[in-house]
Write an enzyme that holds these catalytic residues in place. Structure first.
Site, PDB file in Angstrom:
ATOM      1  N   TYR A  76       3.424   1.168  -6.424  1.00  0.00           N
ATOM      2  CA  TYR A  76       4.156   2.306  -5.836  1.00  0.00           C
ATOM      3  C   TYR A  76       5.664   2.040  -5.867  1.00  0.00           C
ATOM      4  O   TYR A  76       6.459   2.899  -6.272  1.00  0.00           O
ATOM      5  CB  TYR A  76       3.656   2.495  -4.405  1.00  0.00           C
ATOM      6  CG  TYR A  76       4.244   3.661  -3.654  1.00  0.00           C
ATOM      7  CD1 TYR A  76       3.838   4.967  -3.930  1.00  0.00           C
ATOM      8  CD2 TYR A  76       5.182   3.463  -2.633  1.00  0.00           C
ATOM      9  CE1 TYR A  76       4.358   6.036  -3.213  1.00  0.00           C
ATOM     10  CE2 TYR A  76       5.704   4.527  -1.917  1.00  0.00           C
ATOM     11  CZ  TYR A  76       5.291   5.815  -2.207  1.00  0.00           C
ATOM     12  OH  TYR A  76       5.810   6.876  -1.500  1.00  0.00           O
ATOM     13  N   LYS A  83       8.591   4.178  -7.873  1.00  0.00           N
ATOM     14  CA  LYS A  83       9.705   4.849  -7.187  1.00  0.00           C
ATOM     15  C   LYS A  83      11.046   4.279  -7.637  1.00  0.00           C
ATOM     16  O   LYS A  83      12.028   5.013  -7.767  1.00  0.00           O
ATOM     17  CB  LYS A  83       9.532   4.736  -5.670  1.00  0.00           C
ATOM     18  CG  LYS A  83       8.271   5.445  -5.129  1.00  0.00           C
ATOM     19  CD  LYS A  83       8.312   6.943  -5.397  1.00  0.00           C
ATOM     20  CE  LYS A  83       7.197   7.689  -4.662  1.00  0.00           C
ATOM     21  NZ  LYS A  83       7.272   9.139  -4.841  1.00  0.00           N
TER      22      LYS A  83
HETATM   23  P1  NAI Z   1       0.485  13.881   0.464  1.00  0.00           P
HETATM   24  O1  NAI Z   1      -0.542  12.918   0.008  1.00  0.00           O
HETATM   25  O2  NAI Z   1       0.334  14.529   1.789  1.00  0.00           O
HETATM   26  O3  NAI Z   1       0.648  15.047  -0.639  1.00  0.00           O
HETATM   27  C1  NAI Z   1       0.764  14.737  -1.994  1.00  0.00           C
HETATM   28  C2  NAI Z   1       0.819  15.989  -2.814  1.00  0.00           C
HETATM   29  O4  NAI Z   1       0.925  15.598  -4.189  1.00  0.00           O
HETATM   30  C3  NAI Z   1      -0.419  16.860  -2.704  1.00  0.00           C
HETATM   31  O5  NAI Z   1      -0.005  18.212  -2.730  1.00  0.00           O
HETATM   32  C4  NAI Z   1      -1.198  16.545  -3.984  1.00  0.00           C
HETATM   33  O6  NAI Z   1      -1.973  17.643  -4.451  1.00  0.00           O
HETATM   34  C5  NAI Z   1      -0.060  16.283  -4.954  1.00  0.00           C
HETATM   35  N1  NAI Z   1      -0.476  15.442  -6.079  1.00  0.00           N
HETATM   36  C6  NAI Z   1      -0.887  14.149  -6.058  1.00  0.00           C
HETATM   37  N2  NAI Z   1      -1.196  13.749  -7.307  1.00  0.00           N
HETATM   38  C7  NAI Z   1      -0.959  14.799  -8.135  1.00  0.00           C
HETATM   39  C8  NAI Z   1      -1.088  15.008  -9.538  1.00  0.00           C
HETATM   40  N3  NAI Z   1      -1.523  14.057 -10.358  1.00  0.00           N
HETATM   41  N4  NAI Z   1      -0.752  16.230 -10.033  1.00  0.00           N
HETATM   42  C9  NAI Z   1      -0.316  17.202  -9.220  1.00  0.00           C
HETATM   43  N5  NAI Z   1      -0.171  17.071  -7.900  1.00  0.00           N
HETATM   44  C10 NAI Z   1      -0.515  15.888  -7.358  1.00  0.00           C
HETATM   45  O7  NAI Z   1       1.868  13.100   0.329  1.00  0.00           O
HETATM   46  P2  NAI Z   1       3.237  13.203   1.158  1.00  0.00           P
HETATM   47  O8  NAI Z   1       3.227  12.205   2.234  1.00  0.00           O
HETATM   48  O9  NAI Z   1       3.552  14.608   1.467  1.00  0.00           O
HETATM   49  O10 NAI Z   1       4.256  12.641   0.051  1.00  0.00           O
HETATM   50  C11 NAI Z   1       4.983  13.489  -0.829  1.00  0.00           C
HETATM   51  C12 NAI Z   1       5.944  12.626  -1.627  1.00  0.00           C
HETATM   52  O11 NAI Z   1       6.801  11.918  -0.732  1.00  0.00           O
HETATM   53  C13 NAI Z   1       5.258  11.566  -2.494  1.00  0.00           C
HETATM   54  O12 NAI Z   1       5.945  11.427  -3.709  1.00  0.00           O
HETATM   55  C14 NAI Z   1       5.399  10.305  -1.655  1.00  0.00           C
HETATM   56  O13 NAI Z   1       5.386   9.151  -2.457  1.00  0.00           O
HETATM   57  C15 NAI Z   1       6.749  10.539  -1.018  1.00  0.00           C
HETATM   58  N6  NAI Z   1       6.963   9.781   0.196  1.00  0.00           N
HETATM   59  C16 NAI Z   1       6.183   9.955   1.313  1.00  0.00           C
HETATM   60  C17 NAI Z   1       6.432   9.219   2.453  1.00  0.00           C
HETATM   61  C18 NAI Z   1       5.635   9.382   3.698  1.00  0.00           C
HETATM   62  O14 NAI Z   1       5.899   8.605   4.647  1.00  0.00           O
HETATM   63  N7  NAI Z   1       4.720  10.310   3.803  1.00  0.00           N
HETATM   64  C19 NAI Z   1       7.506   8.229   2.491  1.00  0.00           C
HETATM   65  C20 NAI Z   1       8.275   8.134   1.281  1.00  0.00           C
HETATM   66  C21 NAI Z   1       7.991   8.893   0.187  1.00  0.00           C
END
Ligand code: NAI
Length: 249
Positions: free
Chosen positions: A156, A160
């Site tokens: 991961y 990033k």
């Molecule tokens: P989440 O798991 O709640 O949502 C992820 C979204 O990405 C979902 O809508 C899913 O359908 C979509 N997705 C995943 N793989 C996919 C693919 N191959 N093709 C199309 N869509 C796909 O994740 P969250 O927490 O909302 O994270 C969103 C972004 O923020 C990610 O990039 C994550 O790495 C980043 N992030 C999140 C943090 C957190 O604390 N939640 C912290 C730092 C970064």
């Protein structure tokens, strides 16, 4: 106070816009007047999210962003259905955590192919149109883990950190065409991705965050709205941490 609509008429693709941070970003950009293309793996959830945004300017596109051809098709569908893409938010991302010794080939490649490869696929797919129009804003959602590293998240963190290099390279390559590319690096945000953390770990985390709390999707969405819009017209190639002061790079 009236809501400003600085993105009125603009079409914005939000990958992973069906839930969590992506849904927060989709809602915020919609409030700013943009028509949202919700791109996510799960078509039903994407459609429900697009419907929840209200009005008829939004649509959903089921797409696995790790699949380059699917990304090209999706961008074509957005452009013919909703109009030229002005904003791309690469938010979709996954984790498959383990210590290096136990990381399987598939854990490595799936995370790199989705988080880094997926953003590249989408950027390449929107670039031609943005270059012709000499206008566009790309925002990549990365992570403080890409800045700091994290034990148990080598795949991961690498994806990033790779996105940070991609952001700066795209920014340099496309600045003269009036296309900006920036990154937002969230700290710990309350979503499905972090819902599994044990309460003891959440308490320990809070102790490392000067703001004393985890972030909310809206904390990230406001910064994405700013970077996507005209107020950030002279900002490109930047990585902005949204982490309650955790990193202060
Ligand atoms: P989440 O798991 O709640 O949502 C992820 C979204 O990405 C979902 O809508 C899913 O359908 C979509 N997705 C995943 N793989 C996919 C693919 N191959 N093709 C199309 N869509 C796909 O994740 P969250 O927490 O909302 O994270 C969103 C972004 O923020 C990610 O990039 C994550 O790495 C980043 N992030 C999140 C943090 C957190 O604390 N939640 C912290 C730092 C970064």
């Amino acid at each position: 106070m009236t809501e400003t609509s600085e993105l009125a008429g603009a079409v914005a693709i939000v990958t992973g816009g069906s839930r969590g941070i992506g849904l927060g970003i989709a809602q915020e950009l919609a409030r700013a007047g943009a028509g949202i293309a919700v791109v996510a793996r799960d078509g039903e959830r994407a459609a429900a999210a697009a419907a929840e945004l209200g009005g008829d300017g939004h649509a959903a596109y089921p797409c696995d962003i790790a699949d380059a051809r699917a990304c090209t098709k999706t961008v074509r569908a957005v452009e013919s259905g909703q109009g030229p893409v002005a904003i791309l938010v690469n938010n979709a991302g996954i984790t498959r955590d383990n210590i290096v010794l136990r990381l399987k080939d598939d854990d490595w490649s799936r995370v790199i192919d989705t988080n880094l490869g997926g953003a590249f696929n989408m950027i390449r797919a929107v670039t031609r149109g943005m270059m012709k129009r000499r206008a566009g804003s790309i925002v990549n959602v990365t992570s403080v883990i890409g800045l700091m590293g994290n034990a148990g998240q080598a795949n991961y963190a690498a994806s990033k950190a790779g996105l940070h290099g991609l952001t700066k390279s795209v920014a340099r390559e496309l600045a003269s065409r009036n296309i900006r590319c920036n990154a937002v690096a969230p700290g710990f945000i309350r979503t499905d991705m972090t819902a599994g953390l044990p309460e003891s770990q959440v308490e320990e985390l809070k102790g490392r965050i000067p703001a004393g709390r985890l972030g909310e999707p809206g904390d990230v969405a406001g910064v994405v709205r700013f970077l996507a819009g005209p107020g950030a017209g002279y900002i490109t190639g930047q990585i902005i941490a949204v982490d309650g002061g955790m990193t202060m790079q």
